[in-house]
Motif scaffolding. Structure first.
Motif, PDB file in Angstrom:
ATOM      1  N   LEU A 180       0.857  -1.199   0.000  1.00 33.32           N
ATOM      2  CA  LEU A 180       0.000   0.000   0.000  1.00 33.32           C
ATOM      3  C   LEU A 180       0.886   1.240   0.000  1.00 33.32           C
ATOM      4  CD1 LEU A 180      -3.013  -0.792   2.358  1.00 33.32           C
ATOM      5  CD2 LEU A 180      -2.560  -1.493   0.012  1.00 33.32           C
ATOM      6  N   GLY A 181       0.832   1.960  -1.105  1.00 31.03           N
ATOM      7  CA  GLY A 181       1.636   3.172  -1.230  1.00 31.03           C
ATOM      8  C   GLY A 181       2.937   2.864  -1.939  1.00 31.03           C
ATOM      9  N   PHE A 182       3.276   3.696  -2.915  1.00 28.55           N
ATOM     10  CA  PHE A 182       4.535   3.513  -3.647  1.00 28.55           C
ATOM     11  C   PHE A 182       5.304   4.835  -3.723  1.00 28.55           C
ATOM     12  CE2 PHE A 182       7.303   2.387  -7.199  1.00 28.55           C
ATOM     13  CZ  PHE A 182       7.641   1.084  -6.855  1.00 28.55           C
ATOM     14  N   ALA A 183       4.580   5.970  -3.615  1.00 29.25           N
ATOM     15  CA  ALA A 183       5.246   7.288  -3.658  1.00 29.25           C
ATOM     16  C   ALA A 183       6.182   7.424  -2.453  1.00 29.25           C
ATOM     17  CB  ALA A 183       4.194   8.386  -3.624  1.00 29.25           C
ATOM     18  N   PHE A 184       7.160   8.315  -2.543  1.00 32.93           N
ATOM     19  CA  PHE A 184       8.157   8.396  -1.462  1.00 32.93           C
ATOM     20  C   PHE A 184       7.619   9.093  -0.221  1.00 32.93           C
ATOM     21  CE2 PHE A 184      10.028  12.680  -1.021  1.00 32.93           C
ATOM     22  CZ  PHE A 184       9.493  13.337  -2.125  1.00 32.93           C
ATOM     23  N   LYS A 185       6.480   9.776  -0.364  1.00 37.35           N
ATOM     24  CA  LYS A 185       5.758  10.352   0.776  1.00 37.35           C
ATOM     25  C   LYS A 185       4.341  10.646   0.300  1.00 37.35           C
ATOM     26  CE  LYS A 185       6.624  14.944   1.499  1.00 37.35           C
ATOM     27  NZ  LYS A 185       7.353  16.234   1.584  1.00 37.35           N
ATOM     28  N   LYS A 186       3.464  11.023   1.217  1.00 39.40           N
ATOM     29  CA  LYS A 186       2.096  11.273   0.777  1.00 39.40           C
ATOM     30  C   LYS A 186       1.993  12.598   0.010  1.00 39.40           C
ATOM     31  CE  LYS A 186       0.089  13.710   4.741  1.00 39.40           C
ATOM     32  NZ  LYS A 186      -1.061  13.822   5.635  1.00 39.40           N
ATOM     33  N   ASP A 187       0.866  12.763  -0.671  1.00 36.33           N
ATOM     34  CA  ASP A 187       0.567  13.983  -1.416  1.00 36.33           C
ATOM     35  C   ASP A 187       1.513  14.278  -2.562  1.00 36.33           C
ATOM     36  OD1 ASP A 187      -1.674  14.362   0.072  1.00 36.33           O
ATOM     37  OD2 ASP A 187      -0.768  15.768   1.486  1.00 36.33           O
TER      38      ASP A 187
ATOM     39  N   ALA B  77      -4.108 -11.935   0.098  1.00 35.46           N
ATOM     40  CA  ALA B  77      -2.685 -11.740   0.433  1.00 35.46           C
ATOM     41  C   ALA B  77      -2.353 -12.378   1.788  1.00 35.46           C
ATOM     42  CB  ALA B  77      -2.358 -10.250   0.463  1.00 35.46           C
ATOM     43  N   HIS B  78      -1.081 -12.750   1.951  1.00 33.52           N
ATOM     44  CA  HIS B  78      -0.608 -13.241   3.252  1.00 33.52           C
ATOM     45  C   HIS B  78      -0.201 -12.066   4.136  1.00 33.52           C
ATOM     46  CE1 HIS B  78      -0.050 -17.627   2.255  1.00 33.52           C
ATOM     47  NE2 HIS B  78      -0.213 -17.105   1.044  1.00 33.52           N
ATOM     48  N   GLY B  79       0.336 -11.042   3.492  1.00 36.79           N
ATOM     49  CA  GLY B  79       0.823  -9.899   4.261  1.00 36.79           C
ATOM     50  C   GLY B  79       0.537  -8.597   3.540  1.00 36.79           C
ATOM     51  N   LEU B  80       0.548  -7.517   4.316  1.00 39.40           N
ATOM     52  CA  LEU B  80       0.267  -6.189   3.749  1.00 39.40           C
ATOM     53  C   LEU B  80       1.331  -5.231   4.295  1.00 39.40           C
ATOM     54  CD1 LEU B  80      -3.306  -4.681   3.865  1.00 39.40           C
ATOM     55  CD2 LEU B  80      -1.362  -3.365   4.626  1.00 39.40           C
ATOM     56  N   CYS B  81       1.997  -4.537   3.385  1.00 39.83           N
ATOM     57  CA  CYS B  81       3.047  -3.599   3.808  1.00 39.83           C
ATOM     58  C   CYS B  81       2.606  -2.176   3.495  1.00 39.83           C
ATOM     59  CB  CYS B  81       4.343  -3.843   3.050  1.00 39.83           C
ATOM     60  SG  CYS B  81       4.991  -5.500   3.255  1.00 39.83           S
ATOM     61  N   ILE B  82       2.654  -1.295   4.478  1.00 39.45           N
ATOM     62  CA  ILE B  82       2.317   0.116   4.232  1.00 39.45           C
ATOM     63  C   ILE B  82       3.616   0.881   3.984  1.00 39.45           C
ATOM     64  CG2 ILE B  82       1.243   2.210   5.165  1.00 39.45           C
ATOM     65  CD1 ILE B  82      -0.607   0.348   6.773  1.00 39.45           C
ATOM     66  N   MET B  83       3.723   1.405   2.769  1.00 44.84           N
ATOM     67  CA  MET B  83       4.976   2.045   2.357  1.00 44.84           C
ATOM     68  C   MET B  83       4.889   3.564   2.317  1.00 44.84           C
ATOM     69  SD  MET B  83       7.355  -0.162   1.648  1.00 44.84           S
ATOM     70  CE  MET B  83       6.874  -0.694   3.236  1.00 44.84           C
ATOM     71  N   THR B  84       3.673   4.098   2.202  1.00 46.41           N
ATOM     72  CA  THR B  84       3.497   5.559   2.131  1.00 46.41           C
ATOM     73  C   THR B  84       2.379   5.934   3.101  1.00 46.41           C
ATOM     74  OG1 THR B  84       3.936   5.326  -0.238  1.00 46.41           O
ATOM     75  CG2 THR B  84       3.188   7.496   0.515  1.00 46.41           C
ATOM     76  N   GLU B  85       2.509   7.098   3.729  1.00 45.53           N
ATOM     77  CA  GLU B  85       1.559   7.467   4.794  1.00 45.53           C
ATOM     78  C   GLU B  85       0.298   8.151   4.249  1.00 45.53           C
ATOM     79  OE1 GLU B  85       4.318   8.873   3.965  1.00 45.53           O
ATOM     80  OE2 GLU B  85       4.449  10.982   4.491  1.00 45.53           O
ATOM     81  N   TRP B  86      -0.213   7.698   3.089  1.00 45.14           N
ATOM     82  CA  TRP B  86      -1.440   8.296   2.544  1.00 45.14           C
ATOM     83  C   TRP B  86      -2.522   8.282   3.604  1.00 45.14           C
ATOM     84  CZ3 TRP B  86      -1.536  11.056  -1.720  1.00 45.14           C
ATOM     85  CH2 TRP B  86      -0.605  10.805  -2.737  1.00 45.14           C
ATOM     86  N   ASP B  87      -3.264   9.386   3.742  1.00 44.75           N
ATOM     87  CA  ASP B  87      -4.317   9.474   4.768  1.00 44.75           C
ATOM     88  C   ASP B  87      -5.328   8.344   4.634  1.00 44.75           C
ATOM     89  OD1 ASP B  87      -3.199  11.671   5.936  1.00 44.75           O
ATOM     90  OD2 ASP B  87      -4.363  13.122   4.758  1.00 44.75           O
ATOM     91  N   GLU B  88      -5.639   7.960   3.387  1.00 38.70           N
ATOM     92  CA  GLU B  88      -6.692   6.947   3.211  1.00 38.70           C
ATOM     93  C   GLU B  88      -6.331   5.607   3.861  1.00 38.70           C
ATOM     94  OE1 GLU B  88      -6.394   7.026  -1.301  1.00 38.70           O
ATOM     95  OE2 GLU B  88      -6.559   4.870  -1.002  1.00 38.70           O
ATOM     96  N   PHE B  89      -5.053   5.349   4.104  1.00 34.61           N
ATOM     97  CA  PHE B  89      -4.683   4.062   4.728  1.00 34.61           C
ATOM     98  C   PHE B  89      -5.020   4.032   6.224  1.00 34.61           C
ATOM     99  CE2 PHE B  89      -1.139   3.839   1.315  1.00 34.61           C
ATOM    100  CZ  PHE B  89      -2.088   3.488   0.359  1.00 34.61           C
ATOM    101  N   LYS B  90      -5.282   5.218   6.790  1.00 34.26           N
ATOM    102  CA  LYS B  90      -5.620   5.278   8.220  1.00 34.26           C
ATOM    103  C   LYS B  90      -7.053   4.845   8.455  1.00 34.26           C
ATOM    104  CE  LYS B  90      -2.508   9.111   9.082  1.00 34.26           C
ATOM    105  NZ  LYS B  90      -2.375  10.550   9.120  1.00 34.26           N
ATOM    106  N   THR B  91      -7.902   5.006   7.422  1.00 34.01           N
ATOM    107  CA  THR B  91      -9.330   4.802   7.646  1.00 34.01           C
ATOM    108  C   THR B  91      -9.898   3.637   6.834  1.00 34.01           C
ATOM    109  OG1 THR B  91      -9.713   6.472   5.952  1.00 34.01           O
ATOM    110  CG2 THR B  91      -9.789   7.228   8.228  1.00 34.01           C
TER     111      THR B  91
END
Ligand code: NAD
Ligand code: UPG
Length: 482
Positions: free
Chosen positions: A330-337, A415-429
């Motif tokens: 989840l997330g590929f950009a180097f930071k959110k926005d 999926a077996h696992g989920l990795c959060i790579m970028t702090e996009w707000d939508e991943f919080k909710t």
């Protein structure tokens, strides 16, 4: 009417010039580039970069006093002030390979300026360059100038992506370095007058050329060093049961340290930090300062260690193999926005997991499928060249292991696992219960940005790893590092 031309319509040239045009209606600004597609995009409804607030600024001035064009020579010839904001990649071959800045694009821009100029000009270094670059540029210009006078200024850019417009509207400082001659001081004043249209006088700093050039590298080194410091602490937190969020809050409360830039993460990314520190390291080495070089090199080493550590956590937790296992990214950009993926830690983490034969399902709200495949195929440092000059080396085996999908739920399905790579707000909710129900069990979440509430997820049934936080019982006694 003052005419400004900016060579390089990238992440810096585009937004910076758009804001100058907005704030200085009496200045005419042309942004030029050799990349035709990029210029076409700047002239379209879909700008080539995603940056909050940028569309609005561009719409207000484009066609009035802001123009995007591929007619590089024409606009340079007409300009009073020429900004140069071209790529300054890390050299990949020859002297200083892997560290030194490659000034090919800068040098060719300088030679072209000398070639086409028929009137005196101020040439402004906007790209981040090694200290003393202005001296080299001055030589190129004066030796090729046919009697025309050039003044070189260093005016490094401090904007951060995702907040570029805000940073440009309200900068902490604008830095202008120039020669300490009457002509140099006149040039500084001319550029200062542009910024003074909206930046308070006390935030416009003027220095000599070398201080301005070095301050840019120093600022990025200090910022990146804070992240590597907190990331180094995150490893110790995991080993001891301390919580890095609590530690960095307590440390940042000291007014001498301050709270900003102390978020532990899977590692810093972006086009600047690594490149600029490597450049700084090289300059130190060239100036006979190996101890200083070694000091700054550690910032990069810890960043690489942090990314490796993350991959190892994922693989070790999942019974020491991820072969043929689906992992959601989840997330590929180097930071959110931002949609920018340059040096994003997601590339290293994905490559690490692919090396262990994982099957990746990647979702990012702003990064295209093409970009992700390209990033995973490109060699280190090859991204930092004009688009049409980037080497293409797509690996078909990698493509088979990677799918890019349109939302987080699809990425996590099965999926077996989920990795959060970028702090996009939508991943919080996200509805993590729904995600859990559709994943293989045991279901793992590896939060590389500390965005989810680990306790709540554990209640759902996930095994959770959060950077620098007390470890899940599952992860204790497992090797954390290579
Ligand atoms: N991205 C940032 O947040 C940031 C912030 C501060 C400083 N910088 C520095 O600014 C510089 C530019 O960075 P960027 O992120 O905008 O890069 P970028 O790759 O987005 O843009 C550079 C542009 O220059 C163009 N170009 C290269 N050579 C050219 C030439 N001879 N004539 C015309 N156009 C040419 C390329 O086609 C490209 O579009 C770099 O030195 C970088 O280190 C970047
Ligand atoms: O506490 C923090 C802060 C940032 N990051 C990461 O660090 C990287 C860089 O972030 P940031 O500095 O916000 O973005 P950039 O656009 O790379 O901006 C940096 O690099 C630019 C290019 O030189 C400079 O102009 C800016 O001042 C400088 O902040 C990103 O991966 C972030 O996720 C962390 O991990 N923890």
């Amino acid at each position: 009417m003052v005419k400004i031309c900016c060579i390089g319509a990238g992440y810096v040239g585009g937004p910076t010039m758009a804001v100058i045009a907005l704030k200085c209606p009496s200045v005419q600004v042309a942004v030029v580039d050799i990349a035709q597609k990029r210029i076409e995009a700047w002239n379209s409804d879909k700008l080539p970069i995603y940056e909050p607030g940028l569309d609005d600024v561009v719409k207000q001035c484009r066609g009035k006093n802001l123009f995007f064009s591929t007619e590089v020579e024409k606009h340079v010839a007409e300009a009073d002030i020429v900004f140069v904001s071209v790529n300054t990649p890390t050299k990949t071959t020859g002297l200083g390979a892997g560290k030194a800045a490659d000034l090919t694009y800068w040098e060719s821009a300088a030679r072209m300026i000398a070639d086409v100029s028929k009137s005196s000009k101020i040439v402004v270094e906007k790209s981040t360059v090694p200290v003393k670059t202005a001296e080299a540029i001055e030589k190129i210009l004066t030796h090729n100038s046919k009697g025309i006078k050039f003044q070189i200024l260093s005016n490094p850019e401090f904007l951060a992506e995702g907040t570029a417009i805000q940073d440009l509207f309200n900068p902490d400082r604008v830095l202008i370095g120039g020669r300490e001659t009457p002509e140099g001081q006149d040039a500084i004043k001319a550029l200062k007058d542009v910024y003074a249209q909206w930046v308070p006088e006390d935030r416009i700093l003027t220095t000599n050329l070398w201080s301005a050039e070095l301050s840019k590298l120093a600022a990025n080194a200090f910022l990146a060093q804070r992240i590597s410091s907190v990331n180094a602490m995150s490893a110790l937190c995991e080993a001891t049961g301390a919580n890095v969020i609590e530690v960095s809050y307590a440390v940042g409360k000291d007014t001498r340290i301050g709270p900003k830039f102390l978020n532990a993460s899977v590692g810093f990314g972006g086009s600047c930090f690594q490149k600029d520190i490597l450049n700084l390291v090289y300059i130190c080495e060239c100036n006979g300062l190996p101890e200083v070089a070694e000091y700054w090199k550690q910032v990069i080493k810890i960043n690489d260690y942090q990314k490796n550590r993350f991959v190892n956590r994922v693989v070790a937790s999942m019974f020491n193999t991820v072969a043929k296992k689906k992992i959601a990214i989840l997330g590929f950009a180097f930071k959110k926005d931002t949609g920018d993926t340059r040096e994003t830690p997601a590339i290293d983490v994905c490559k690490g997991l692919l090396g262990d034969k994982a099957e990746l399902s990647i979702y990012d709200p702003q990064v295209t499928e093409d970009q992700i495949h390209k990033d995973l195929a490109l060699s280190k440092f090859d991204w930092d060249h004009p688009l049409h000059l980037q080497p293409m080396s797509a690996s078909s085996s990698t493509e088979k292991q990677v799918t890019v999908v349109g939302d987080a739920y699809e990425a996590a399905k099965g999926a077996h696992g989920l990795c959060i790579m970028t702090e996009w707000d939508e991943f919080k909710t996200l509805d993590y219960k729904k995600i859990f129900d559709n994943m293989q069990k045991p279901a793992f979440i590896f939060d590389g940005r500390n965005v989810v509430n680990a306790d709540e997820l554990r209640e759902i049934g996930f095994i959770v790893f959060s950077i620098g936080k007390p470890l899940d019982a599952w992860l204790k006694d497992m090797p954390a590092v290579a």
